[in-house]
Design a protein around this motif. Structure first.
Motif, mmCIF file in Angstrom:
data_model
loop_
_atom_site.group_PDB
_atom_site.id
_atom_site.type_symbol
_atom_site.label_atom_id
_atom_site.label_comp_id
_atom_site.label_asym_id
_atom_site.label_seq_id
_atom_site.Cartn_x
_atom_site.Cartn_y
_atom_site.Cartn_z
ATOM 1 N N LYS A 110 99.486 160.071 7.115
ATOM 2 C CA LYS A 110 99.204 160.885 5.907
ATOM 3 C C LYS A 110 99.653 160.446 4.454
ATOM 4 O O LYS A 110 98.752 160.422 3.594
ATOM 5 N N ARG A 117 88.400 174.022 8.049
ATOM 6 C CA ARG A 117 89.375 174.879 8.325
ATOM 7 C C ARG A 117 90.185 174.680 9.469
ATOM 8 O O ARG A 117 89.836 174.453 10.432
ATOM 9 N N GLY A 118 91.527 175.044 9.389
ATOM 10 C CA GLY A 118 92.471 174.846 10.386
ATOM 11 C C GLY A 118 92.837 173.269 10.525
ATOM 12 O O GLY A 118 93.630 172.885 11.570
ATOM 13 N N ARG A 119 92.296 172.443 9.726
ATOM 14 C CA ARG A 119 92.435 171.136 9.829
ATOM 15 C C ARG A 119 93.682 170.619 8.879
ATOM 16 O O ARG A 119 93.901 171.035 7.924
ATOM 17 N N SER A 120 93.937 169.193 9.061
ATOM 18 C CA SER A 120 94.779 168.582 8.334
ATOM 19 C C SER A 120 94.352 167.315 7.354
ATOM 20 O O SER A 120 93.108 167.180 7.642
ATOM 21 N N LYS A 126 91.465 179.249 19.357
ATOM 22 C CA LYS A 126 91.455 178.774 18.120
ATOM 23 C C LYS A 126 91.806 180.107 17.277
ATOM 24 O O LYS A 126 90.940 181.309 17.549
ATOM 25 N N ASN A 137 92.003 181.559 13.397
ATOM 26 C CA ASN A 137 91.476 181.209 12.055
ATOM 27 C C ASN A 137 91.340 179.578 11.946
ATOM 28 O O ASN A 137 91.668 178.829 11.174
ATOM 29 N N GLY A 138 90.525 179.054 13.058
ATOM 30 C CA GLY A 138 89.988 177.684 13.001
ATOM 31 C C GLY A 138 91.120 176.659 13.462
ATOM 32 O O GLY A 138 90.711 175.543 13.751
ATOM 33 N N ARG A 139 92.430 177.259 13.857
ATOM 34 C CA ARG A 139 93.447 176.092 14.252
ATOM 35 C C ARG A 139 93.757 176.259 15.671
ATOM 36 O O ARG A 139 93.911 177.519 16.307
ATOM 37 N N GLU A 140 93.790 175.388 16.544
ATOM 38 C CA GLU A 140 94.237 175.469 18.015
ATOM 39 C C GLU A 140 95.563 175.502 18.138
ATOM 40 O O GLU A 140 96.475 175.104 17.297
ATOM 41 N N GLY A 197 87.181 174.341 21.230
ATOM 42 C CA GLY A 197 85.889 173.342 20.959
ATOM 43 C C GLY A 197 85.672 172.454 22.113
ATOM 44 O O GLY A 197 86.852 171.927 23.009
ATOM 45 N N SER A 198 84.621 171.508 22.069
ATOM 46 C CA SER A 198 84.775 170.426 22.811
ATOM 47 C C SER A 198 84.451 170.671 24.434
ATOM 48 O O SER A 198 83.945 169.644 25.150
ATOM 49 N N LEU A 199 84.786 171.825 24.539
ATOM 50 C CA LEU A 199 84.557 172.147 26.197
ATOM 51 C C LEU A 199 83.436 173.106 26.510
ATOM 52 O O LEU A 199 83.329 174.111 25.612
ATOM 53 N N ALA A 221 77.168 181.950 16.217
ATOM 54 C CA ALA A 221 77.791 181.233 17.004
ATOM 55 C C ALA A 221 76.791 180.648 18.232
ATOM 56 O O ALA A 221 76.202 181.652 18.829
ATOM 57 N N ALA A 248 98.086 166.829 15.410
ATOM 58 C CA ALA A 248 98.476 167.913 14.363
ATOM 59 C C ALA A 248 98.290 169.464 15.320
ATOM 60 O O ALA A 248 98.907 170.127 15.060
ATOM 61 N N PRO A 268 77.229 178.540 22.200
ATOM 62 C CA PRO A 268 78.002 177.787 22.949
ATOM 63 C C PRO A 268 77.912 176.347 22.826
ATOM 64 O O PRO A 268 76.884 175.799 22.643
ATOM 65 N N ILE A 269 78.813 175.624 22.941
ATOM 66 C CA ILE A 269 78.947 174.174 22.500
ATOM 67 C C ILE A 269 77.747 173.351 23.471
ATOM 68 O O ILE A 269 77.402 172.524 23.035
ATOM 69 N N GLN A 270 77.498 174.114 24.680
ATOM 70 C CA GLN A 270 76.628 173.286 25.773
ATOM 71 C C GLN A 270 75.149 173.520 25.095
ATOM 72 O O GLN A 270 74.245 172.980 25.823
ATOM 73 N N SER A 304 89.912 169.833 21.781
ATOM 74 C CA SER A 304 89.289 170.785 20.721
ATOM 75 C C SER A 304 89.421 170.326 19.389
ATOM 76 O O SER A 304 88.369 170.451 18.667
ATOM 77 N N ALA A 305 90.540 169.720 19.027
ATOM 78 C CA ALA A 305 90.777 169.383 17.572
ATOM 79 C C ALA A 305 90.171 168.169 17.283
ATOM 80 O O ALA A 305 90.011 167.848 16.068
ATOM 81 N N LEU A 355 81.467 176.478 26.889
ATOM 82 C CA LEU A 355 81.728 177.966 27.000
ATOM 83 C C LEU A 355 81.401 178.641 28.364
ATOM 84 O O LEU A 355 80.155 178.510 28.731
ATOM 85 N N ARG A 403 77.076 169.644 16.217
ATOM 86 C CA ARG A 403 78.350 169.632 16.394
ATOM 87 C C ARG A 403 79.286 168.794 15.656
ATOM 88 O O ARG A 403 79.927 168.979 15.073
ATOM 89 N N LEU A 422 85.187 185.958 19.281
ATOM 90 C CA LEU A 422 83.684 185.498 19.768
ATOM 91 C C LEU A 422 83.453 186.099 21.180
ATOM 92 O O LEU A 422 84.392 186.012 22.036
#
Lengths: 134, 249
Positions: free
Chosen positions: A110, A22-25, B75, B77-80, B102-104, A2, B216, A4-6, B161-162, B106, A13, B18
């Motif tokens: 969807k 993962r975790g998405r729709s 998050k 398991n990957g979901r916010e 995510g997106s912000l 991992a 979502a 950090p995003i920065q 984040s999503a 850390l 990214r 993390l």
């Protein structure tokens, strides 16, 4: 590992955000397919122009015949099917994005996506049948 | 943990969390903590249990414990989602990976810099006051309603984040900011011209590619994706009217 995003590169990214399911729709599947098909079509266009440009300057009949023989090979025909799939996915998903992007059917995005992808599958199957049999 | 004296179902779960502490745990790594959870335990409960019994240096944000403040989004398991409402049993896994939003940027462990989220509301001059927080039995100060922003939004940052677009540019106003702009437009809190000037840019309403992952992920059913699309439609109507000579604002 991992990071950090920065400290992450934009490419890293983007790859994670665009293609990590993962975790998405359904929305991310549509988003990722749009990017993959778009990038694929750009690459195809460049290759297409390069190939055509090599044929225009060559002794025309021989060079053209060689290329046509290669283009009739089943592996090449499979690439044609993939190309048509890319065009259909990008075009039909683009129509959905346009409609939803203007505020229409946002709650049905969807269902609209899966319906259009089902149409794409049918059209690709028909195209594949034409390409390999005609 | 059971507080009523009855023993419910229990399960041993590995929480892979993390960890990042600039200069100490740097680069970041995942630490795994195994704890026993019961059927009522949330991810936030688990984090508090780990902090109390295994590692007091674990950092995370939380406040109300009942999905009202939006502080504890992360998050699992990957979901916010808000960690105070994610039931560990509902994740249906003996291994739970916990990541910060995510997106912000850390800051440490599961703590991200929410200033980068709040700044996205600033151009419209909106404060953190929510209409739902006004006490009904007393008169709110005159003019305070002009600072109201999207009242259902708990400003947790899950949408940002999503969002696959927000993950690649820090300049995108983002789902919550655009949903707030739409609310400002529809309630008349801000003049249409001001709202449209704020969102009509390459980092505004046009940056959204309609993945709808924000809707979502939203734990408050704000449907920011739907609001962005509605805002875009209003903007198109506004522009068409201007082309044909109307100066209506």
């Amino acid at each position: 590992m991992a990071v950090p995003i920065q400290q992450q590169s934009t490419v890293r990214r983007a790859i994670k955000a665009w293609f990590d399911p993962r975790g998405r729709s359904t929305g991310l599947i549509a988003f990722a397919l749009m990017r993959l098909s778009g990038i694929g079509l750009v690459v195809y266009l460049l290759l297409h122009l390069v190939v055509l440009s090599t044929l225009t300057g060559a002794p025309a009949p021989e060079a053209w015949d060689t290329f046509v023989r290669m283009a009739k090979h089943p592996a090449f025909l499979l690439l044609d099917v993939i190309l048509i799939a890319g065009i259909l996915v990008h075009m039909l998903n683009g129509l959905r994005v346009t409609v939803v992007g203007l505020g229409f059917g946002t709650n049905s995005h969807k269902g609209l996506f899966w319906t259009l992808m089902a149409v794409a599958v049918l059209l690709v199957a028909y195209a594949a049948w034409l390409i390999f049999t005609k | 943990m059971s507080t009523n004296g009855t023993e419910g179902a229990k399960r041993r779960v590995n929480f892979k969390i993390l960890r990042y502490k600039p200069g100490f745990i740097d680069p970041p790594r995942y630490d795994t903590f195994a704890i026993e959870v019961d059927e009522r335990m949330t991810v936030l409960d688990a984090l508090e249990h780990i902090k109390a019994t295994q590692d007091s240096t674990l950092l995370y944000r939380h406040s109300c414990h009942h999905a009202s403040c939006g502080t504890c989004a992360m998050k699992a398991n990957g979901r916010e989602d808000l960690s105070c409402v994610i039931n560990v049993f509902d994740l249906d896994s003996d291994n739970v990976v916990v990541d910060p939003l995510g997106s912000l940027p850390l800051i440490a462990d599961l703590v991200v810099d929410m200033a980068a989220f709040a700044e996205r509301f600033a151009p419209l001059g909106m404060t953190l006051v929510r209409e739902s927080e006004f006490a009904k039995e007393c008169e709110p100060p005159a003019g305070i309603e002009q600072y109201t922003r999207y009242e259902d939004c708990v400003e947790c940052g899950a949408c940002l984040s999503a969002c696959p677009v927000a993950n690649t540019t820090p300049f995108f106003i983002g789902p919550a900011g655009l949903a707030a702009a739409y609310r400002a437009l529809t309630t008349g809190d801000r003049p249409a011209k001001q709202v449209f000037a704020h969102v009509d840019s390459s980092e505004g309403v046009w940056r959204c590619h309609g993945a709808m992952e924000c809707s979502a992920a939203c734990p408050s059913d704000v449907d920011p994706g739907g609001k962005i699309m509605a805002l875009r439609r209003e903007l198109v109507k506004y522009k068409v009217k201007r082309i044909f000579g109307s100066r209506e604002e």
